[in-house]
Write a protein that holds these residues in place. Structure first.
Motif, PDB file in Angstrom:
ATOM      1  N   LEU A  23      66.859  21.071 -24.509  1.00 19.90           N
ATOM      2  CA  LEU A  23      65.419  21.074 -24.729  1.00 19.90           C
ATOM      3  C   LEU A  23      65.179  21.294 -26.216  1.00 19.90           C
ATOM      4  CD1 LEU A  23      62.450  21.215 -23.841  1.00 19.90           C
ATOM      5  CD2 LEU A  23      62.811  23.649 -23.343  1.00 19.90           C
ATOM      6  N   VAL A  24      64.394  20.411 -26.832  1.00 19.45           N
ATOM      7  CA  VAL A  24      64.180  20.434 -28.275  1.00 19.45           C
ATOM      8  C   VAL A  24      62.728  20.805 -28.561  1.00 19.45           C
ATOM      9  CG1 VAL A  24      64.355  19.134 -30.424  1.00 19.45           C
ATOM     10  CG2 VAL A  24      65.941  18.652 -28.547  1.00 19.45           C
ATOM     11  N   LEU A  25      62.532  21.871 -29.361  1.00 19.09           N
ATOM     12  CA  LEU A  25      61.205  22.405 -29.639  1.00 19.09           C
ATOM     13  C   LEU A  25      60.912  22.407 -31.135  1.00 19.09           C
ATOM     14  CD1 LEU A  25      61.426  25.549 -27.314  1.00 19.09           C
ATOM     15  CD2 LEU A  25      60.483  23.288 -26.743  1.00 19.09           C
ATOM     16  N   ALA A  26      59.784  21.821 -31.507  1.00 22.59           N
ATOM     17  CA  ALA A  26      59.326  21.876 -32.891  1.00 22.59           C
ATOM     18  C   ALA A  26      58.649  23.215 -33.154  1.00 22.59           C
ATOM     19  CB  ALA A  26      58.363  20.725 -33.164  1.00 22.59           C
ATOM     20  N   ARG A  51      56.015  18.469 -26.588  1.00 23.79           N
ATOM     21  CA  ARG A  51      54.928  19.119 -27.303  1.00 23.79           C
ATOM     22  C   ARG A  51      54.553  20.360 -26.487  1.00 23.79           C
ATOM     23  NH1 ARG A  51      52.036  16.063 -30.470  1.00 23.79           N
ATOM     24  NH2 ARG A  51      52.108  14.269 -29.061  1.00 23.79           N
ATOM     25  N   TRP A  52      54.457  21.505 -27.122  1.00 21.91           N
ATOM     26  CA  TRP A  52      54.190  22.722 -26.358  1.00 21.91           C
ATOM     27  C   TRP A  52      52.835  23.358 -26.663  1.00 21.91           C
ATOM     28  CZ3 TRP A  52      53.905  27.033 -29.524  1.00 21.91           C
ATOM     29  CH2 TRP A  52      54.604  26.980 -30.741  1.00 21.91           C
ATOM     30  N   LEU A  67      55.290  31.132 -21.440  1.00 25.49           N
ATOM     31  CA  LEU A  67      56.729  30.897 -21.509  1.00 25.49           C
ATOM     32  C   LEU A  67      57.227  30.096 -20.310  1.00 25.49           C
ATOM     33  CD1 LEU A  67      58.051  34.331 -22.821  1.00 25.49           C
ATOM     34  CD2 LEU A  67      57.922  32.169 -24.076  1.00 25.49           C
ATOM     35  N   GLU A  68      56.465  30.117 -19.229  1.00 22.43           N
ATOM     36  CA  GLU A  68      56.845  29.337 -18.051  1.00 22.43           C
ATOM     37  C   GLU A  68      56.935  27.840 -18.364  1.00 22.43           C
ATOM     38  OE1 GLU A  68      55.046  33.162 -16.562  1.00 22.43           O
ATOM     39  OE2 GLU A  68      54.524  31.695 -18.119  1.00 22.43           O
ATOM     40  N   LEU A  69      56.225  27.400 -19.401  1.00 22.05           N
ATOM     41  CA  LEU A  69      56.284  25.995 -19.816  1.00 22.05           C
ATOM     42  C   LEU A  69      57.716  25.605 -20.161  1.00 22.05           C
ATOM     43  CD1 LEU A  69      54.085  23.697 -20.511  1.00 22.05           C
ATOM     44  CD2 LEU A  69      54.557  24.325 -22.877  1.00 22.05           C
ATOM     45  N   PHE A  70      58.416  26.489 -20.866  1.00 17.75           N
ATOM     46  CA  PHE A  70      59.787  26.216 -21.293  1.00 17.75           C
ATOM     47  C   PHE A  70      60.781  26.465 -20.159  1.00 17.75           C
ATOM     48  CE2 PHE A  70      57.287  28.069 -24.831  1.00 17.75           C
ATOM     49  CZ  PHE A  70      57.115  26.912 -25.572  1.00 17.75           C
ATOM     50  N   VAL A  71      60.564  27.522 -19.414  1.00 14.77           N
ATOM     51  CA  VAL A  71      61.448  27.832 -18.291  1.00 14.77           C
ATOM     52  C   VAL A  71      61.453  26.685 -17.291  1.00 14.77           C
ATOM     53  CG1 VAL A  71      61.819  29.389 -16.341  1.00 14.77           C
ATOM     54  CG2 VAL A  71      61.211  30.331 -18.577  1.00 14.77           C
ATOM     55  N   ALA A  95      60.236  30.664 -29.429  1.00 17.34           N
ATOM     56  CA  ALA A  95      60.147  30.287 -28.017  1.00 17.34           C
ATOM     57  C   ALA A  95      61.523  30.135 -27.391  1.00 17.34           C
ATOM     58  CB  ALA A  95      59.365  28.983 -27.874  1.00 17.34           C
ATOM     59  N   ALA A  96      62.460  29.528 -28.126  1.00 15.61           N
ATOM     60  CA  ALA A  96      63.802  29.297 -27.592  1.00 15.61           C
ATOM     61  C   ALA A  96      64.503  30.610 -27.269  1.00 15.61           C
ATOM     62  CB  ALA A  96      64.617  28.479 -28.589  1.00 15.61           C
ATOM     63  N   LEU A  97      64.439  31.561 -28.183  1.00 18.59           N
ATOM     64  CA  LEU A  97      65.102  32.851 -27.964  1.00 18.59           C
ATOM     65  C   LEU A  97      64.462  33.610 -26.804  1.00 18.59           C
ATOM     66  CD1 LEU A  97      65.547  33.830 -31.701  1.00 18.59           C
ATOM     67  CD2 LEU A  97      67.418  33.404 -30.098  1.00 18.59           C
ATOM     68  N   LEU A  98      63.141  33.597 -26.742  1.00 18.88           N
ATOM     69  CA  LEU A  98      62.454  34.279 -25.638  1.00 18.88           C
ATOM     70  C   LEU A  98      62.777  33.621 -24.296  1.00 18.88           C
ATOM     71  CD1 LEU A  98      59.032  34.845 -27.391  1.00 18.88           C
ATOM     72  CD2 LEU A  98      60.497  36.670 -26.502  1.00 18.88           C
ATOM     73  N   THR A  99      62.855  32.299 -24.275  1.00 19.86           N
ATOM     74  CA  THR A  99      63.197  31.588 -23.041  1.00 19.86           C
ATOM     75  C   THR A  99      64.606  31.919 -22.596  1.00 19.86           C
ATOM     76  OG1 THR A  99      61.698  29.780 -23.632  1.00 19.86           O
ATOM     77  CG2 THR A  99      63.378  29.304 -21.983  1.00 19.86           C
TER      78      THR A  99
END
Length: 270
Positions: A23-26, A51-52, A67-71, A95-99
């Protein structure tokens, strides 16, 4: 489920799949990292770039993003991949670390990371970048008496002073909960925020829990780190980001092998 609309997702399918997905996040640009996703696909990795914020049905800015968006996006990748990682840059690294603290991941790669949760503003109100079960996560408030002295503005001092004055244990990202590989990519000349300091705090926190962390650094690189084969990111808020085109590219080239190794699971940090 907090699903991403199809119009806000780019799926890069590899011609020769390895069974790995990412999963790639800007960051604060809000863009979909299509070029980075396509780069992963060329290495046999299925990549979802999303896009988040600012997308259909999403929060308009980085302010109380669930955060559920990423999970849930990780769960989609799990349906088709044997190994799943997340890579984020700047706010996306946050976001990545929290996820990775909240769901099973094989690896997390944080480019220009932070060790704490920061706030965003919407309609004149400050709140956490993130929510969980609808509740804002604790965050570090910004100091009220800070002002930029450079043009374009450097915000590194704002983040450092705010952490020194208002940092709390509650706002720290519990990176010791991350069971998978952790790779940090850091430009020491980052003028947006002190990602080198944040990386040191992440390493120390995980080391205290008996966990290793891999860090790839460059003393002259800045906040934006392009990997070989992808264009340099443009746009976003006008600010000083540090580094230079040459140093930033050198860090990207230095880090790419480690990034691919963590996503593919071919080596482990040591």
């Amino acid at each position: 489920m907090a699903r991403v609309d199809e119009s806000d997702r780019h799926i890069a399918m590899p011609q020769h799949p390895t069974g790995a997905g990412v999963l790639v996040l800007a960051g604060s640009s809000g863009r979909i990292e299509t070029d980075r996703a396509d780069l992963f696909a060329r290495h046999g990795i299925r990549a979802h770039a999303i896009r988040w914020f600012g997308g259909r049905g999403q929060r308009p800015v980085p302010h109380e993003v669930p955060l559920e968006l990423f999970v849930d996006e990780i769960a989609l990748l799990r349906d088709s991949c044997d190994r799943v990682a997340v890579l984020g840059t700047s706010f996306g690294a946050e976001a990545a670390l929290l996820t990775a603290c909240r769901t099973t991941l094989d690896a997390v790669i944080a480019v220009a990371p932070t060790s704490v949760v920061w706030p965003g503003m919407l309609d004149g109100s400050w709140s956490s970048h993130w929510t969980e079960d609808g509740v804002p996560l604790p965050w570090v408030p910004f100091v009220a008496d800070w002002s930029a002295t450079n043009d374009p503005p450097e915000f590194r001092g704002l983040y450092a002073q705010s952490l020194d004055r208002h940092g709390t244990e509650a706002a720290r990202i519990p990176v010791e909960r991350i069971a998978g590989d952790v790779l940090l990519v850091v430009g020491e000349d980052d003028r947006v925020w002190p990602s080198g300091r944040f990386a040191d705090e992440i390493v120390a926190r995980r080391a205290a829990a008996g966990l290793a962390t891999d860090v790839r650094r460059h003393p002259l690189a800045g906040h934006r780190v392009p990997f070989p084969g992808e264009p340099v990111a443009q746009g976003g808020r006008r600010m000083a980001r540090g580094g230079s085109p040459a140093a930033d590219a050198e860090l990207g080239a230095l880090a790419l092998g480690a990034v691919l190794a963590r996503v593919l699971g071919t080596t482990r940090p040591g």
